[in-house]
Design a protein around this motif. Structure first.
Motif, PDB file in Angstrom:
ATOM      1  N   GLU A 165      72.863  17.641  37.450  1.00 22.89           N
ATOM      2  CA  GLU A 165      72.575  18.935  36.803  1.00 22.89           C
ATOM      3  C   GLU A 165      72.882  18.931  35.310  1.00 22.89           C
ATOM      4  O   GLU A 165      72.486  19.845  34.595  1.00 22.89           O
ATOM      5  CB  GLU A 165      73.399  20.060  37.468  1.00 22.89           C
ATOM      6  CG  GLU A 165      73.065  20.323  38.924  1.00 22.89           C
ATOM      7  CD  GLU A 165      73.902  19.487  39.877  1.00 22.89           C
ATOM      8  OE1 GLU A 165      74.325  18.365  39.496  1.00 22.89           O
ATOM      9  OE2 GLU A 165      74.128  19.940  41.004  1.00 22.89           O
ATOM     10  N   THR A 166      73.642  17.941  34.844  1.00 23.94           N
ATOM     11  CA  THR A 166      74.090  17.972  33.441  1.00 23.94           C
ATOM     12  C   THR A 166      73.341  16.987  32.541  1.00 23.94           C
ATOM     13  O   THR A 166      73.617  16.936  31.342  1.00 23.94           O
ATOM     14  CB  THR A 166      75.596  17.672  33.348  1.00 23.94           C
ATOM     15  OG1 THR A 166      75.821  16.324  33.780  1.00 23.94           O
ATOM     16  CG2 THR A 166      76.416  18.624  34.196  1.00 23.94           C
ATOM     17  N   VAL A 167      72.419  16.215  33.110  1.00 23.41           N
ATOM     18  CA  VAL A 167      71.687  15.229  32.294  1.00 23.41           C
ATOM     19  C   VAL A 167      70.509  15.955  31.644  1.00 23.41           C
ATOM     20  O   VAL A 167      69.341  15.714  31.935  1.00 23.41           O
ATOM     21  CB  VAL A 167      71.252  14.020  33.152  1.00 23.41           C
ATOM     22  CG1 VAL A 167      70.689  12.906  32.273  1.00 23.41           C
ATOM     23  CG2 VAL A 167      72.430  13.486  33.946  1.00 23.41           C
ATOM     24  N   ALA A 168      70.870  16.883  30.766  1.00 23.00           N
ATOM     25  CA  ALA A 168      69.905  17.877  30.284  1.00 23.00           C
ATOM     26  C   ALA A 168      70.008  18.040  28.778  1.00 23.00           C
ATOM     27  O   ALA A 168      71.062  17.835  28.188  1.00 23.00           O
ATOM     28  CB  ALA A 168      70.200  19.218  30.954  1.00 23.00           C
ATOM     29  N   THR A 169      68.898  18.445  28.187  1.00 28.23           N
ATOM     30  CA  THR A 169      68.903  18.803  26.779  1.00 28.23           C
ATOM     31  C   THR A 169      67.980  20.018  26.616  1.00 28.23           C
ATOM     32  O   THR A 169      67.575  20.623  27.610  1.00 28.23           O
ATOM     33  CB  THR A 169      68.463  17.604  25.905  1.00 28.23           C
ATOM     34  OG1 THR A 169      68.580  17.956  24.536  1.00 28.23           O
ATOM     35  CG2 THR A 169      67.026  17.193  26.166  1.00 28.23           C
ATOM     36  N   ILE A 170      67.679  20.383  25.341  1.00 28.07           N
ATOM     37  CA  ILE A 170      66.755  21.494  25.110  1.00 28.07           C
ATOM     38  C   ILE A 170      65.513  20.946  24.404  1.00 28.07           C
ATOM     39  O   ILE A 170      65.651  20.181  23.448  1.00 28.07           O
ATOM     40  CB  ILE A 170      67.334  22.570  24.162  1.00 28.07           C
ATOM     41  CG1 ILE A 170      68.759  22.941  24.550  1.00 28.07           C
ATOM     42  CG2 ILE A 170      66.457  23.810  24.133  1.00 28.07           C
ATOM     43  CD1 ILE A 170      69.429  23.889  23.567  1.00 28.07           C
ATOM     44  N   ALA A 171      64.337  21.333  24.872  1.00 31.17           N
ATOM     45  CA  ALA A 171      63.101  21.012  24.137  1.00 31.17           C
ATOM     46  C   ALA A 171      62.301  22.305  24.048  1.00 31.17           C
ATOM     47  O   ALA A 171      62.039  22.947  25.072  1.00 31.17           O
ATOM     48  CB  ALA A 171      62.307  19.937  24.875  1.00 31.17           C
ATOM     49  N   ASP A 172      61.958  22.674  22.822  1.00 30.13           N
ATOM     50  CA  ASP A 172      61.237  23.929  22.577  1.00 30.13           C
ATOM     51  C   ASP A 172      61.908  25.122  23.261  1.00 30.13           C
ATOM     52  O   ASP A 172      61.244  25.959  23.881  1.00 30.13           O
ATOM     53  CB  ASP A 172      59.773  23.833  23.083  1.00 30.13           C
ATOM     54  CG  ASP A 172      59.016  22.744  22.340  1.00 30.13           C
ATOM     55  OD1 ASP A 172      59.328  22.533  21.142  1.00 30.13           O
ATOM     56  OD2 ASP A 172      58.138  22.111  22.961  1.00 30.13           O
ATOM     57  N   GLY A 173      63.212  25.151  23.201  1.00 29.79           N
ATOM     58  CA  GLY A 173      63.955  26.284  23.758  1.00 29.79           C
ATOM     59  C   GLY A 173      64.120  26.260  25.269  1.00 29.79           C
ATOM     60  O   GLY A 173      64.689  27.190  25.836  1.00 29.79           O
ATOM     61  N   HIS A 174      63.622  25.195  25.927  1.00 27.57           N
ATOM     62  CA  HIS A 174      63.732  25.147  27.395  1.00 27.57           C
ATOM     63  C   HIS A 174      64.527  23.925  27.838  1.00 27.57           C
ATOM     64  O   HIS A 174      64.518  22.894  27.160  1.00 27.57           O
ATOM     65  CB  HIS A 174      62.339  25.091  28.034  1.00 27.57           C
ATOM     66  CG  HIS A 174      61.510  26.293  27.697  1.00 27.57           C
ATOM     67  ND1 HIS A 174      61.767  27.539  28.226  1.00 27.57           N
ATOM     68  CD2 HIS A 174      60.444  26.439  26.870  1.00 27.57           C
ATOM     69  CE1 HIS A 174      60.906  28.408  27.742  1.00 27.57           C
ATOM     70  NE2 HIS A 174      60.091  27.772  26.911  1.00 27.57           N
ATOM     71  N   GLY A 183      65.388   8.966  37.149  1.00 27.43           N
ATOM     72  CA  GLY A 183      64.998   9.520  38.463  1.00 27.43           C
ATOM     73  C   GLY A 183      65.621  10.852  38.796  1.00 27.43           C
ATOM     74  O   GLY A 183      66.248  10.973  39.854  1.00 27.43           O
ATOM     75  N   PRO A 184      65.474  11.875  37.945  1.00 22.36           N
ATOM     76  CA  PRO A 184      66.083  13.175  38.286  1.00 22.36           C
ATOM     77  C   PRO A 184      65.564  13.679  39.622  1.00 22.36           C
ATOM     78  O   PRO A 184      64.384  13.539  39.916  1.00 22.36           O
ATOM     79  CB  PRO A 184      65.650  14.093  37.139  1.00 22.36           C
ATOM     80  CG  PRO A 184      64.560  13.388  36.411  1.00 22.36           C
ATOM     81  CD  PRO A 184      64.681  11.928  36.699  1.00 22.36           C
ATOM     82  N   PRO A 185      66.447  14.259  40.474  1.00 16.53           N
ATOM     83  CA  PRO A 185      66.028  14.645  41.827  1.00 16.53           C
ATOM     84  C   PRO A 185      65.043  15.807  41.837  1.00 16.53           C
ATOM     85  O   PRO A 185      64.179  15.878  42.696  1.00 16.53           O
ATOM     86  CB  PRO A 185      67.343  15.036  42.507  1.00 16.53           C
ATOM     87  CG  PRO A 185      68.296  15.326  41.407  1.00 16.53           C
ATOM     88  CD  PRO A 185      67.880  14.512  40.240  1.00 16.53           C
ATOM     89  N   VAL A 186      65.228  16.733  40.884  1.00 17.82           N
ATOM     90  CA  VAL A 186      64.311  17.886  40.763  1.00 17.82           C
ATOM     91  C   VAL A 186      64.151  18.157  39.271  1.00 17.82           C
ATOM     92  O   VAL A 186      64.977  17.720  38.474  1.00 17.82           O
ATOM     93  CB  VAL A 186      64.884  19.159  41.455  1.00 17.82           C
ATOM     94  CG1 VAL A 186      64.964  18.979  42.959  1.00 17.82           C
ATOM     95  CG2 VAL A 186      66.240  19.549  40.880  1.00 17.82           C
ATOM     96  N   PRO A 187      63.105  18.893  38.868  1.00 18.10           N
ATOM     97  CA  PRO A 187      63.007  19.243  37.449  1.00 18.10           C
ATOM     98  C   PRO A 187      64.283  19.959  36.998  1.00 18.10           C
ATOM     99  O   PRO A 187      64.785  20.843  37.697  1.00 18.10           O
ATOM    100  CB  PRO A 187      61.791  20.167  37.406  1.00 18.10           C
ATOM    101  CG  PRO A 187      60.979  19.790  38.605  1.00 18.10           C
ATOM    102  CD  PRO A 187      61.974  19.387  39.658  1.00 18.10           C
ATOM    103  N   ILE A 188      64.808  19.551  35.836  1.00 15.02           N
ATOM    104  CA  ILE A 188      66.140  20.006  35.415  1.00 15.02           C
ATOM    105  C   ILE A 188      66.213  21.520  35.250  1.00 15.02           C
ATOM    106  O   ILE A 188      67.263  22.128  35.471  1.00 15.02           O
ATOM    107  CB  ILE A 188      66.576  19.259  34.119  1.00 15.02           C
ATOM    108  CG1 ILE A 188      68.089  19.396  33.888  1.00 15.02           C
ATOM    109  CG2 ILE A 188      65.792  19.697  32.896  1.00 15.02           C
ATOM    110  CD1 ILE A 188      68.939  18.554  34.765  1.00 15.02           C
ATOM    111  N   ALA A 189      65.083  22.163  34.902  1.00 13.13           N
ATOM    112  CA  ALA A 189      65.107  23.618  34.698  1.00 13.13           C
ATOM    113  C   ALA A 189      65.400  24.365  36.003  1.00 13.13           C
ATOM    114  O   ALA A 189      65.788  25.529  35.988  1.00 13.13           O
ATOM    115  CB  ALA A 189      63.772  24.083  34.114  1.00 13.13           C
ATOM    116  N   GLU A 190      65.228  23.681  37.145  1.00 13.46           N
ATOM    117  CA  GLU A 190      65.526  24.349  38.421  1.00 13.46           C
ATOM    118  C   GLU A 190      67.025  24.504  38.654  1.00 13.46           C
ATOM    119  O   GLU A 190      67.459  25.337  39.444  1.00 13.46           O
ATOM    120  CB  GLU A 190      64.925  23.554  39.590  1.00 13.46           C
ATOM    121  CG  GLU A 190      63.424  23.690  39.675  1.00 13.46           C
ATOM    122  CD  GLU A 190      62.848  22.948  40.881  1.00 13.46           C
ATOM    123  OE1 GLU A 190      63.588  22.625  41.838  1.00 13.46           O
ATOM    124  OE2 GLU A 190      61.628  22.686  40.836  1.00 13.46           O
TER     125      GLU A 190
END
Ligand SMILES: Cc1ncc(COP(=O)(O)O)c(C=O)c1O
Length: 445
Positions: A165-174, A183-190
């Motif tokens: 859940e933490t392997v995340a950043t922001i692109a265009d505010g999302h 290999g993220p298990p689900v799209p990170i925004a979920e």
């Protein structure tokens, strides 16, 4: 005539290759059976033609297989904040090794370690894992379970281990996957909301969705250089999370460098849960997560006892007797208040030395200190967010500085210019770094 950065780099690579032939042989041989010749792929990211293979490390001295000796400011990226193989930890671990390492039963050290963690960090109820990553993973799951909410909020360029859940950043505010997210298990925004550190307006807006189980953050970012909280940031973070019904997890894995109870104790933070790992057992694998009375009560209400071993929070070797024996000795006898007082003073000396070199050579850099940890970054202003810190990165210069230091017997934390003091670091060690930095500063184009 001054040389360019690529020319200096080539000179240093040649010097490195000449002084590390045995490391090269061992790496080449290991390539037969290890992916990329290393046990963990990030080990290839050290600057140089190949990784240095180490032979032994004691205190803050590391010796490689070619007989080169280093003053170690990397200290296993905090895993060896206690110094390598501190005598009390080794003695306790040796005793334990002879009398049962892992049994599925609590050992006599478990209770006293819990007591010491409570005393240091102010949270009363503790559990153990084998890594800080797992401590974070379990804390997140517990927060989702007791709040019934699906998401975690993290800050841009955070690092909390390999927690999906933490392997995340922001692109265009999302929210977007970080570069290299495997290999993220689900799209990170979920699963995740992401805002910049110190951006209280964005934090409030994201919490307003009402779906955030918890905010997970280091009290100051340490994995994208050091980014300190603005004055008042933590008070606001606490107020906003409480108002939104979101829990607050403070990850002290690196910020233990602030003192015996980490940043939390130094600055009177009031997290609902606290996670930690790496240093607390002197380098023997251990993670820990603590929670308040209120959180513990909610966790116990929700616990399905007949499935407690298979519910996603677990680990057969977690809480093993060896880890707890090592943690007890490290906390009681090595990473003591007295040791931190000395280490923090050395951090001040280190930052002062870097500041003098920056001033003497008119560099557009600055040094930031967090207790006994110091980082220097290639920007005149200290960054206020992960995004700003990332923008200040200069990978070519960073690689040159690391290699230059390494060739002069100084090991800095890889990937950024970070240094950590341990109980055996001396003023002479700190001054050796300052001298090496002055030497390269004089050579920079
Ligand atoms: C703040 C923080 N939390 C957690 C971790 C994960 O630690 P580990 O890889 O030992 O699980 C790290 C690793 O660098 C970290 O910096």
């Amino acid at each position: 005539m001054s040389q360019s950065i690529p020319e200096l780099m080539q000179r240093e690579l040649d010097r490195f290759a000449e002084s590390h032939p045995r490391s090269r042989e061992l790496r080449d041989a290991a390539e037969e059976t290890l992916l990329s010749g290393v046990p963990m792929n990030w080990m290839t990211r050290w600057p140089g033609t190949h990784p240095v293979v180490f032979a032994r490390a004691e205190g803050n001295t590391l010796v490689d297989v070619d007989g080169n000796t280093y003053v170690d400011f990397c200290l296993g990226d905090t895993g060896a904040m206690s110094g390598h193989s501190p005598a009390p930890t080794v003695a306790a671990a040796e005793r334990r090794l002879r009398h049962g390492i892992t049994t599925m039963l609590p050992s006599e050290d478990a209770g006293p370690v819990g007591e010491e963690m409570s005393r240091r960090f102010g949270l009363r109820h503790w559990q153990f894992s084998l890594s800080a990553t797992d401590a974070n993973r379990f804390a997140l799951r517990l927060c989702r379970e007791i709040t019934g909410r699906p998401k975690v909020l993290v800050f841009n360029h955070c690092y909390h281990g390999s927690v999906d859940e933490t392997v995340a950043t922001i692109a265009d505010g999302h929210p977007a996957p970080r570069l290299g997210s495997v290999g993220p298990p689900v799209p990170i925004a979920e699963t995740t909301r992401v805002v910049e550190f110190n951006d209280l307006a964005a934090l409030e807006a994201e919490l307003a969705h009402g779906d955030v189980a918890c905010v997970l953050t280091e009290p100051a970012l340490t994995n994208i250089g050091i980014v300190l909280p603005d004055p008042g940031f933590h008070d606001a973070l606490r107020e906003l999370t409480r108002a939104a019904g979101s829990l607050l997890i403070i990850d002290e894995t690196h910020t233990l460098c602030c003192g015996p109870g980490g940043y939390t104790a130094e600055h009177g933070l009031e997290p609902d849960l606290l996670t930690i790992g790496k240093a607390i057992a002197g380098g023997i694998p251990t993670g820990a997560y603590g929670m308040t009375d209120a959180v513990a009560e909610r966790v116990l209400e929700k616990t399905v006892w007949e499935a407690a071993d298979v519910g996603g929070v677990g680990g057969t070797l977690a809480g093993n007797a060896l880890s707890l024996a090592a943690a007890r000795a490290t906390l009681d006898e090595v990473l003591t208040a007295e040791a931190f007082a000395r280490m923090v003073a050395l951090g001040e000396r280190f930052a002062g030395g870097v500041g003098e070199v920056i001033a003497a050579h008119g560099l557009d850099w600055q040094a930031t200190r967090l207790g006994c940890r110091v980082e220097y970054m290639f920007a005149r202003q200290a960054p206020r967010s992960g995004g700003e810190a990332a923008a200040a990165f200069d990978t070519g210069l960073d690689a040159l500085l690391h290699l230059y230091m390494l060739n002069r017997g100084i090991l800095m934390t890889p990937f950024h210019m970070m240094a950590l003091m341990c109980p055996t670091t001396t003023e002479a060690d700190v001054d050796a770094h300052t001298a090496a930095l002055a030497e390269i500063a004089a050579e920079l184009p």
